[in-house]
Structure formats: C-alpha cells, structure tokens
Design a protein around this motif. Structure first.
Motif, PDB file in Angstrom:
ATOM      1  N   CYS A  40      41.913  38.567  39.749  1.00 52.42           N
ATOM      2  CA  CYS A  40      40.483  38.275  39.850  1.00 52.42           C
ATOM      3  C   CYS A  40      39.738  38.913  38.679  1.00 52.42           C
ATOM      4  O   CYS A  40      40.278  39.768  37.978  1.00 52.42           O
ATOM      5  CB  CYS A  40      39.898  38.739  41.186  1.00 52.42           C
ATOM      6  SG  CYS A  40      39.876  40.498  41.448  1.00 52.42           S
ATOM      7  N   THR A  41      38.520  38.448  38.484  1.00 49.36           N
ATOM      8  CA  THR A  41      37.647  38.974  37.435  1.00 49.36           C
ATOM      9  C   THR A  41      36.336  39.394  38.084  1.00 49.36           C
ATOM     10  O   THR A  41      36.116  39.148  39.269  1.00 49.36           O
ATOM     11  CB  THR A  41      37.354  37.902  36.372  1.00 49.36           C
ATOM     12  OG1 THR A  41      36.616  36.837  36.994  1.00 49.36           O
ATOM     13  CG2 THR A  41      38.636  37.348  35.746  1.00 49.36           C
ATOM     14  N   GLU A  42      35.452  39.966  37.276  1.00 52.93           N
ATOM     15  CA  GLU A  42      34.141  40.359  37.816  1.00 52.93           C
ATOM     16  C   GLU A  42      33.354  39.146  38.304  1.00 52.93           C
ATOM     17  O   GLU A  42      32.534  39.267  39.209  1.00 52.93           O
ATOM     18  CB  GLU A  42      33.338  41.121  36.756  1.00 52.93           C
ATOM     19  CG  GLU A  42      33.861  42.531  36.531  1.00 52.93           C
ATOM     20  CD  GLU A  42      33.009  43.300  35.553  1.00 52.93           C
ATOM     21  OE1 GLU A  42      31.802  43.489  35.839  1.00 52.93           O
ATOM     22  OE2 GLU A  42      33.551  43.712  34.506  1.00 52.93           O
ATOM     23  N   ASP A  43      33.614  37.975  37.736  1.00 54.83           N
ATOM     24  CA  ASP A  43      32.929  36.762  38.198  1.00 54.83           C
ATOM     25  C   ASP A  43      33.330  36.397  39.633  1.00 54.83           C
ATOM     26  O   ASP A  43      32.620  35.655  40.310  1.00 54.83           O
ATOM     27  CB  ASP A  43      33.236  35.579  37.276  1.00 54.83           C
ATOM     28  CG  ASP A  43      32.585  35.725  35.913  1.00 54.83           C
ATOM     29  OD1 ASP A  43      31.599  36.480  35.803  1.00 54.83           O
ATOM     30  OD2 ASP A  43      33.075  35.088  34.960  1.00 54.83           O
ATOM     31  N   VAL A  68      38.946  46.110  39.115  1.00 53.73           N
ATOM     32  CA  VAL A  68      39.099  44.790  38.488  1.00 53.73           C
ATOM     33  C   VAL A  68      39.080  44.923  36.967  1.00 53.73           C
ATOM     34  O   VAL A  68      39.862  44.261  36.271  1.00 53.73           O
ATOM     35  CB  VAL A  68      38.003  43.818  38.991  1.00 53.73           C
ATOM     36  CG1 VAL A  68      37.933  42.564  38.145  1.00 53.73           C
ATOM     37  CG2 VAL A  68      38.252  43.467  40.447  1.00 53.73           C
ATOM     38  N   ARG A  69      38.211  45.784  36.449  1.00 53.42           N
ATOM     39  CA  ARG A  69      38.165  45.979  34.987  1.00 53.42           C
ATOM     40  C   ARG A  69      39.470  46.559  34.463  1.00 53.42           C
ATOM     41  O   ARG A  69      39.938  46.182  33.399  1.00 53.42           O
ATOM     42  CB  ARG A  69      37.002  46.894  34.606  1.00 53.42           C
ATOM     43  CG  ARG A  69      35.667  46.203  34.670  1.00 53.42           C
ATOM     44  CD  ARG A  69      34.534  47.134  34.293  1.00 53.42           C
ATOM     45  NE  ARG A  69      33.245  46.462  34.399  1.00 53.42           N
ATOM     46  CZ  ARG A  69      32.081  47.085  34.354  1.00 53.42           C
ATOM     47  NH1 ARG A  69      32.018  48.403  34.215  1.00 53.42           N
ATOM     48  NH2 ARG A  69      30.963  46.399  34.454  1.00 53.42           N
ATOM     49  N   GLY A  82      42.540  43.899  36.654  1.00 55.20           N
ATOM     50  CA  GLY A  82      42.385  42.441  36.659  1.00 55.20           C
ATOM     51  C   GLY A  82      42.910  41.780  37.924  1.00 55.20           C
ATOM     52  O   GLY A  82      43.287  40.614  37.911  1.00 55.20           O
ATOM     53  N   ARG A  83      42.919  42.524  39.030  1.00 55.15           N
ATOM     54  CA  ARG A  83      43.413  41.963  40.287  1.00 55.15           C
ATOM     55  C   ARG A  83      42.765  42.687  41.466  1.00 55.15           C
ATOM     56  O   ARG A  83      42.207  43.769  41.312  1.00 55.15           O
ATOM     57  CB  ARG A  83      44.927  42.085  40.378  1.00 55.15           C
ATOM     58  CG  ARG A  83      45.431  43.517  40.365  1.00 55.15           C
ATOM     59  CD  ARG A  83      46.960  43.599  40.432  1.00 55.15           C
ATOM     60  NE  ARG A  83      47.394  44.983  40.398  1.00 55.15           N
ATOM     61  CZ  ARG A  83      47.434  45.796  41.451  1.00 55.15           C
ATOM     62  NH1 ARG A  83      47.066  45.355  42.629  1.00 55.15           N
ATOM     63  NH2 ARG A  83      47.832  47.050  41.328  1.00 55.15           N
TER      64      ARG A  83
END
Length: 126
Positions: A113-116, A100-101, A104-105
């Motif tokens: 998606c994000t870490e949240d 994700v970092r 970003g997906r």
C-alpha cells in the motif's frame, strides 16, 4: 334509439379494458416485488467482505483479535484513526504513515500500500 346501446357497450368495453390493464399492472408489480425478495433471500442480504484475519501470522492475529480498540503497531488507544483501504485495518495516523513510508505495505497483513491508500477516519471521541 340505438346510439344509447352503443354508448353503453363502449363504456362496458372500456371498463373491462381498464380492469384488465389494472390486473396486468398489479400482477407485474407483485412479480417484481417477489423477484426482489427472492434475490435478497438468495444473497442473504449484503454479502460481507472476505476476512483477512485467518491468513494472518499468529502474532498479528493475536494483536488484532485480542485488542481491537488499540492500534496494532503501538498497542495504545488510536490517535487520529486511519484505515488502510485495501485491508480494513485501523491504526494511529502517525504509526501507519511511518510504516507505509518505510515498508510500503500494511504492517499487519503485508499487503502492499501507499499513502494514497490511507483514509483518515473521523469518529466521535476518536
């Protein structure tokens, strides 16, 4: 002499009224139960969420369906299982956070998606 008759008539009318109200309440409760049963039957219970598996690329589909107990990224037993809340896919925490970092997906579905959007799962022997 006439007072006893009136009192008896009043008691009879009150009893008829009470039974009538009881019947209305009983019928209303039955109608509510019937409507609830009908709604449950029509909806088939709790509807299942849409599956994203049919829309996955063939390679991702194979990894996810053939090895559901393994992380789709490292293909090992998940360590600190973490779910992407928008897709429902579960990865190792380190694997998904790194992906994700950098991208970003969700790496399997491609959904942004994000870490949240990651949720750590706490499971026995997980």
């Amino acid at each position: 002499p006439g007072g006893g008759r009136n009192r008896g008539r009043m008691i009879a009318m009150a009893a008829i009224f009470a039974f009538t109200v009881y019947g209305w309440v009983k019928n209303a409760r039955e109608e509510i139960k019937k409507a609830r049963r009908e709604r449950r039957r029509e909806s088939g219970g709790i509807p299942a969420p849409e599956s994203v598996i049919p829309s996955l690329p063939p390679e991702s589909k194979r990894v996810v369906t053939e090895t559901p107990h393994l992380c789709p990224l490292c293909r090992r037993k998940r360590v600190n299982p973490t779910i992407v809340k928008d897709t429902g896919f579960v990865y190792c925490y380190r694997c998904i956070v790194g992906a994700v970092r950098s991208e970003g997906r969700d790496p399997v579905t491609g959904v942004p998606c994000t870490e949240d959007g990651l949720i750590r799962l706490f499971v026995e022997n997980g």
